[in-house]
Design a protein around this motif. Sequence first.
Motif, PDB file in Angstrom:
ATOM      1  N   UNK A  51      12.685  46.323  48.800  1.00 23.32           N
ATOM      2  CA  UNK A  51      14.108  46.238  48.456  1.00 23.32           C
ATOM      3  C   UNK A  51      14.329  46.536  46.966  1.00 23.32           C
ATOM      4  N   UNK A  52      13.421  46.064  46.145  1.00 20.61           N
ATOM      5  CA  UNK A  52      13.545  46.343  44.706  1.00 20.61           C
ATOM      6  C   UNK A  52      13.382  47.843  44.436  1.00 20.61           C
ATOM      7  N   UNK A  53      12.453  48.474  45.141  1.00 22.40           N
ATOM      8  CA  UNK A  53      12.248  49.912  44.928  1.00 22.40           C
ATOM      9  C   UNK A  53      13.432  50.732  45.446  1.00 22.40           C
ATOM     10  N   UNK A  54      14.228  50.131  46.334  1.00 22.10           N
ATOM     11  CA  UNK A  54      15.409  50.825  46.868  1.00 22.10           C
ATOM     12  C   UNK A  54      16.699  50.378  46.189  1.00 22.10           C
ATOM     13  N   UNK A  98      17.483  56.800  52.177  1.00 18.53           N
ATOM     14  CA  UNK A  98      17.737  58.056  51.468  1.00 18.53           C
ATOM     15  C   UNK A  98      16.778  58.338  50.321  1.00 18.53           C
ATOM     16  N   UNK A  99      16.445  57.314  49.539  1.00 15.72           N
ATOM     17  CA  UNK A  99      15.679  57.612  48.328  1.00 15.72           C
ATOM     18  C   UNK A  99      14.170  57.538  48.550  1.00 15.72           C
ATOM     19  N   UNK A 100      13.749  57.420  49.821  1.00 14.19           N
ATOM     20  CA  UNK A 100      12.313  57.456  50.119  1.00 14.19           C
ATOM     21  C   UNK A 100      11.900  58.911  50.310  1.00 14.19           C
ATOM     22  N   UNK A 101      11.031  59.409  49.440  1.00 19.38           N
ATOM     23  CA  UNK A 101      10.674  60.831  49.487  1.00 19.38           C
ATOM     24  C   UNK A 101       9.215  61.058  49.888  1.00 19.38           C
ATOM     25  N   UNK A 102       8.495  59.989  50.199  1.00 23.13           N
ATOM     26  CA  UNK A 102       7.109  60.140  50.672  1.00 23.13           C
ATOM     27  C   UNK A 102       6.639  58.817  51.266  1.00 23.13           C
TER      28      UNK A 102
ATOM     29  N   UNK B  90      19.571  46.824  54.318  1.00 22.24           N
ATOM     30  CA  UNK B  90      20.114  48.031  53.698  1.00 22.24           C
ATOM     31  C   UNK B  90      19.560  48.295  52.310  1.00 22.24           C
ATOM     32  N   UNK B  91      19.637  49.565  51.903  1.00 22.76           N
ATOM     33  CA  UNK B  91      19.366  49.864  50.497  1.00 22.76           C
ATOM     34  C   UNK B  91      20.653  49.551  49.716  1.00 22.76           C
ATOM     35  N   UNK B  92      20.654  49.837  48.419  1.00 21.72           N
ATOM     36  CA  UNK B  92      21.810  49.420  47.609  1.00 21.72           C
ATOM     37  C   UNK B  92      23.105  50.059  48.112  1.00 21.72           C
ATOM     38  N   UNK B  93      23.052  51.325  48.526  1.00 21.68           N
ATOM     39  CA  UNK B  93      24.276  52.009  48.974  1.00 21.68           C
ATOM     40  C   UNK B  93      24.781  51.411  50.282  1.00 21.68           C
ATOM     41  N   UNK B  94      23.874  51.090  51.191  1.00 25.20           N
ATOM     42  CA  UNK B  94      24.283  50.484  52.465  1.00 25.20           C
ATOM     43  C   UNK B  94      24.868  49.091  52.237  1.00 25.20           C
ATOM     44  N   UNK B  95      24.267  48.350  51.343  1.00 25.09           N
ATOM     45  CA  UNK B  95      24.791  47.009  51.034  1.00 25.09           C
ATOM     46  C   UNK B  95      26.196  47.104  50.439  1.00 25.09           C
ATOM     47  N   UNK B  96      26.359  48.079  49.572  1.00 23.43           N
ATOM     48  CA  UNK B  96      27.666  48.256  48.945  1.00 23.43           C
ATOM     49  C   UNK B  96      28.728  48.576  50.004  1.00 23.43           C
ATOM     50  N   UNK B  97      28.353  49.415  50.963  1.00 22.98           N
ATOM     51  CA  UNK B  97      29.313  49.772  52.014  1.00 22.98           C
ATOM     52  C   UNK B  97      29.681  48.551  52.848  1.00 22.98           C
ATOM     53  N   UNK B  98      28.705  47.733  53.188  1.00 13.78           N
ATOM     54  CA  UNK B  98      28.998  46.526  53.965  1.00 13.78           C
ATOM     55  C   UNK B  98      29.983  45.643  53.193  1.00 13.78           C
TER      56      UNK B  98
END
Lengths: 285, 212
Positions: A51-54, A98-102, B90-98
């Motif tokens: 979660x921190x990396x995302x 989205x921001x996971x590229x590998x 969620x990632x930060x963008x998904x959390x923001x949308x929620x």
Amino acid sequence: MRIFDPHIHMSSRTTDDYRAMRDAGVRALVEPAFWLGQPRTNVGSFLDYFDALLGWEPYRAAEHGITHHCALALNPKEANDPRCVPVLAELDRYLRKDSVVAVGEIGYDSMTPAEDEALAAQLQLAVDHELPALVHTPHRDKVAGVTRTVDVVRESALPTERVLLDHLNETTVAAAKDSGCWLGFSVYPDTKMDETRMVRLLREYGTEKVLVNSAADWGNSDPLKTRRVGEAMLADGFSDDEVDLVLWRNPVAFYSLSGRLDLGERPERDDYAGNVLRRGAPADS
Amino acid sequence: MDSPTLPQALAALRAELVEAVPHEAAEWLEATLGWAADADWESSFAVATRRVGRGALPVSGMPAADAARVLLLHAADADLATVTRLYQQGDAAERRAVLQALSYLHLGPEAVPLVEDALRTNDTRLIVAAVGDYAAAHLDQHQWRHAVLKCVFTGVPLTAVSGLATRTDAELLRMLGDYAAEREAAGRPVPEDVGEVLAAQPPHQPQHPQEP
Ligand SMILES: [Zn+2]
């Protein structure tokens, strides 16, 4: 000099490092998942880290004008710990982000049967999620480790052109290059590679598919080593274009294999209805 | 499928989004909003950015993917369990949308823990999304004042805070006054918007306190 650090563990760095990196020309980076400096004791510890990396790390990076993507995986060391292995079941939902590229970093640490299993399973996850893989090569018994790593990659459904073999050096570069994988070199103050030897290898093996990283982590490391390599290349007579190939275009090309690398403007930073424009107020909450 | 209860703000957002994104993305959006009541809309939620792009909408300034996700959550009439799971996974963008969608869903105060979680972060993208209409409606007065202070301390402009005019009370003014005094004592500037709130309602002349 624009720099893309393709392998750097920012969660072990301070915010000052982000500032210094930006000043040195770093505009983008990929942070692969690894350990915490001490062993994890449960799966939840991975989830908070992912979660921190995302979330937090991309935010911290963006504050300094650096675009942050990540690679996620169960690292080789902790693949041996039965308390950690169940994180493999959680990776599927994380690898969609989205921001996971590998998928990474995966590979061998002590070359155990548990590491065999985790490596094979995660190479398959890379196939399933249409992601490339960042594969760490072991520090102990390195030459044998690289040979075995290449064998496992060849047995997997992931083509070698979608694999970056990292932490290479003089003794492993030839085998790695023959495999068709991308070639990663970690440049450190007193272990792994240094910038002078790096330039020598670039002279001998060329710049094609070569990526240089600082890998900066909990050990004695320097997040500006990518810049130092660029300077050493120029001093040795490489052109600006060759430096740009190694420090920018090669990492961009490799991670673009994910279809998710995004180096464009981030609307949420500057344009979102003025909402997140900072007022220059203190951020010491 | 246009929901008959589509609030005006969402109808405008939907029109703006469909207008702003490429034809293919607009078609995807119309189709996926049409299924949202039943099918696997959560997959669409996950890939929204890759479908509609990273751009921001021209009028509202909202990132296109945020708009798509908010519309999806509304079309699916997402319940508490669903929004909680999507937020937590969620990632930060998904959390923001929620967070931005909460005020459009049929939720009472049960989703407040998501807002509280966002307000514990130092990520201004989440903090901005957390202090919208839902927070104005459901945070208790103590939580709400601290949400405002959190904005002040993280550099989020107070224009982001919904209900600032109606919920500001004497206690918040005291807190902002103390904050301004602390800044001045340290020789640091007081943020303009804090100064404006204080100037409008000086803390030594309290309005009607609104203790919950
Ligand atoms: Zn590493």
